[in-house]
Design a protein around this motif. Structure first.
Motif, PDB file in Angstrom:
ATOM      1  N   ASP A  94       0.866  -1.188   0.000  1.00 38.63           N
ATOM      2  CA  ASP A  94       0.000   0.000   0.000  1.00 38.63           C
ATOM      3  C   ASP A  94       0.897   1.230   0.000  1.00 38.63           C
ATOM      4  OD1 ASP A  94      -1.919   2.111   0.910  1.00 38.63           O
ATOM      5  OD2 ASP A  94      -3.248   0.396   1.188  1.00 38.63           O
ATOM      6  N   SER A  99      -4.419   6.873   0.379  1.00 37.92           N
ATOM      7  CA  SER A  99      -5.675   7.122   1.096  1.00 37.92           C
ATOM      8  C   SER A  99      -5.831   6.167   2.270  1.00 37.92           C
ATOM      9  CB  SER A  99      -6.886   7.003   0.157  1.00 37.92           C
ATOM     10  OG  SER A  99      -6.959   5.702  -0.363  1.00 37.92           O
ATOM     11  N   TYR A 132     -13.408   6.321 -14.168  1.00 42.63           N
ATOM     12  CA  TYR A 132     -13.166   5.275 -13.159  1.00 42.63           C
ATOM     13  C   TYR A 132     -13.740   3.933 -13.630  1.00 42.63           C
ATOM     14  CZ  TYR A 132     -14.105   2.665  -8.819  1.00 42.63           C
ATOM     15  OH  TYR A 132     -14.210   1.688  -7.869  1.00 42.63           O
TER      16      TYR A 132
HETATM   17  P1  NAD Z   1      -9.601   3.059  -0.179  1.00 44.29           P
HETATM   18  O1  NAD Z   1      -9.157   4.356  -0.806  1.00 44.29           O
HETATM   19  O2  NAD Z   1      -9.983   3.063   1.250  1.00 44.29           O
HETATM   20  O3  NAD Z   1      -8.480   1.955  -0.390  1.00 44.29           O
HETATM   21  C1  NAD Z   1      -7.584   1.931  -1.473  1.00 44.29           C
HETATM   22  C2  NAD Z   1      -6.197   1.629  -0.935  1.00 44.29           C
HETATM   23  O4  NAD Z   1      -5.291   1.516  -2.041  1.00 44.29           O
HETATM   24  C3  NAD Z   1      -5.651   2.734  -0.021  1.00 44.29           C
HETATM   25  O5  NAD Z   1      -5.118   2.156   1.152  1.00 44.29           O
HETATM   26  C4  NAD Z   1      -4.558   3.402  -0.861  1.00 44.29           C
HETATM   27  O6  NAD Z   1      -3.538   3.969  -0.056  1.00 44.29           O
HETATM   28  C5  NAD Z   1      -4.089   2.248  -1.737  1.00 44.29           C
HETATM   29  N1  NAD Z   1      -3.516   2.655  -3.028  1.00 44.29           N
HETATM   30  C6  NAD Z   1      -4.081   3.457  -3.969  1.00 44.29           C
HETATM   31  N2  NAD Z   1      -3.270   3.584  -5.041  1.00 44.29           N
HETATM   32  C7  NAD Z   1      -2.170   2.826  -4.780  1.00 44.29           C
HETATM   33  C8  NAD Z   1      -0.968   2.555  -5.507  1.00 44.29           C
HETATM   34  N3  NAD Z   1      -0.731   3.106  -6.695  1.00 44.29           N
HETATM   35  N4  NAD Z   1      -0.045   1.739  -4.938  1.00 44.29           N
HETATM   36  C9  NAD Z   1      -0.264   1.193  -3.700  1.00 44.29           C
HETATM   37  N5  NAD Z   1      -1.383   1.413  -2.980  1.00 44.29           N
HETATM   38  C10 NAD Z   1      -2.321   2.232  -3.510  1.00 44.29           C
HETATM   39  O7  NAD Z   1     -10.790   2.546  -1.090  1.00 44.29           O
HETATM   40  P2  NAD Z   1     -11.865   1.366  -0.847  1.00 44.29           P
HETATM   41  O8  NAD Z   1     -13.187   1.984  -0.792  1.00 44.29           O
HETATM   42  O9  NAD Z   1     -11.421   0.472   0.251  1.00 44.29           O
HETATM   43  O10 NAD Z   1     -11.774   0.594  -2.224  1.00 44.29           O
HETATM   44  C11 NAD Z   1     -11.070  -0.633  -2.348  1.00 44.29           C
HETATM   45  C12 NAD Z   1     -11.307  -1.231  -3.718  1.00 44.29           C
HETATM   46  O11 NAD Z   1     -12.693  -1.511  -3.906  1.00 44.29           O
HETATM   47  C13 NAD Z   1     -10.910  -0.318  -4.877  1.00 44.29           C
HETATM   48  O12 NAD Z   1     -10.352  -1.124  -5.891  1.00 44.29           O
HETATM   49  C14 NAD Z   1     -12.212   0.269  -5.328  1.00 44.29           C
HETATM   50  O13 NAD Z   1     -12.158   0.641  -6.687  1.00 44.29           O
HETATM   51  C15 NAD Z   1     -13.154  -0.900  -5.094  1.00 44.29           C
HETATM   52  N6  NAD Z   1     -14.547  -0.494  -4.907  1.00 44.29           N
HETATM   53  C16 NAD Z   1     -14.913   0.210  -3.799  1.00 44.29           C
HETATM   54  C17 NAD Z   1     -16.256   0.546  -3.623  1.00 44.29           C
HETATM   55  C18 NAD Z   1     -16.728   1.294  -2.412  1.00 44.29           C
HETATM   56  O14 NAD Z   1     -17.920   1.583  -2.337  1.00 44.29           O
HETATM   57  N7  NAD Z   1     -15.888   1.597  -1.442  1.00 44.29           N
HETATM   58  C19 NAD Z   1     -17.205   0.194  -4.599  1.00 44.29           C
HETATM   59  C20 NAD Z   1     -16.792  -0.495  -5.728  1.00 44.29           C
HETATM   60  C21 NAD Z   1     -15.456  -0.857  -5.854  1.00 44.29           C
END
Ligand code: NAD
Length: 305
Positions: free
Chosen positions: A31, A35, A138
């Protein structure tokens, strides 16, 4: 088993890590903390602060890994209209680099978190075999990631589980509508700005139901396994605002910015068909409205009320 979780310091990733640790797996997290937060990281897991686009470091940590849960991404749909490059780098390029590291080191299993936004404005409830024609950058990036993953599976004898989520909510979620409403109300308890007309009607899934669904899906054994994960009903944005206000004990004036969409690329009506995952035994425990109430309480606790 040694499992690498990308995004394991984020909202959904940290809950997946907790579950894997509970199951006795050895968990390595990659990570970049863009975020995510160290506070969310399970103490039993091994955190590597690495950007996924850094191939060299990624290959190093990949050695000995048997399965990858690729959860890291830039999950902010709104950013796409201002900064498509950020979405491309953190979603598409990051996924390509990850798959390359897996191929070079010989890791054959990948679980991927995709999204309902891959379908764009589709009839509801939307099944997995509906065409993917996204309306946001996205959503497009996630279609690209899914396509890369499927092609690597067929080309390099890998296997994947791709989950298309509705809105996932719960403890540690520091983005999305509930978080936005709480933050706005903390700043001004007398007025709440609601993006769009408040009639947007979407499905919300509580984090524990979502994580359960991901583990159920692993029972399926195709080369590429695709499942929707969501609740079976919807809740309107205006109702979410009412629930948040009830939980905070406030009675503000609602001010709508107007229009069907909250932002460019917003899909105002979303409900996924979850029949495919239900057929192998999974059921969400909570409705959308129940999930919203639980998540509001969780976030208020996270933020010290
Ligand atoms: P989040 O932002 O809490 O988690 C994403 C994590 O990825 C963070 O810890 C961030 O630091 C890390 N990250 C981002 N870019 C990075 C990189 N280049 N290298 C290393 N680490 C990186 O988001 P979330 O809501 O937990 O989402 C998690 C996954 O689920 C994502 O793939 C998102 O697209 C997918 N998703 C989420 C939702 C939702 O409602 N939360 C819905 C559909 C899909």
């Amino acid at each position: 088993m040694s499992i690498l979780v990308t995004g394991g310091a984020g909202f959904i990733g940290s809950h997946v890590v907790d579950r894997l640790v509970e199951m006795g797996e050895d968990v390595i997290i990659v990570d970049n903390l863009s975020s995510g937060s160290k506070e969310y990281v399970n103490p039993e897991a091994d955190l590597h602060v690495i950007d996924l686009t850094d191939s060299e470091k990624l290959e190093e940590v990949m050695r000995g890994v048997e399965e990858v849960w690729h959860i890291a991404a830039n999950p902010d749909v709104r950013i796409g209209s201002e900064n498509p490059q950020a979405i491309y780098d953190n979603n598409v390029l990051a996924t390509y680099r990850l798959l390359e590291a897996m191929r070079k080191v010989g890791v054959g299993r990948i679980v991927f978190t995709s999204t309902s936004t891959v379908y764009g404005e589709a009839p509801t409830p939307t099944p997995e075999d509906y065409p993917t024609i996204p309306i946001s950058i996205y959503g497009a990036s996630k279609v690209a990631c899914e396509a890369l993953i499927a092609s690597y599976c067929h080309t390099f004898e890998m296997q994947s589980w791709i989950y298309r989520f509705a809105n996932v909510i719960g403890k540690r979620s520091n983005h999305g509508v509930i978080y936005d409403f709480i933050m706005k109300l903390k700043r001004n308890p007398n007025e709440l700005e609601i993006l769009g007309d408040g009639e947007q009607n979407k499905s919300y899934i509580y984090i524990s139901d979502c994580v359960d669904g991901m583990f159920y899906g692993l029972k399926s054994n195709e080369v590429v396994n695709i499942f929707n994960i969501g609740s079976e009903d919807q809740v309107k944005v205006k109702r979410i605002a009412e629930i948040v206000c009830e939980e905070m004990g406030l009675n503000p004036v609602f001010r709508f910015t107007g229009g069907r969409r909250g932002w460019k690329g917003d899909v105002p009506v979303m409900l996924l068909s979850i029949e495919k995952l239900k057929a192998i035994g999974w059921r969400p425990k909570y409705s959308s409205e129940e999930a919203v109430r639980l998540a509001t309480r969780d976030l208020l606790d996270d933020l010290g009320r």
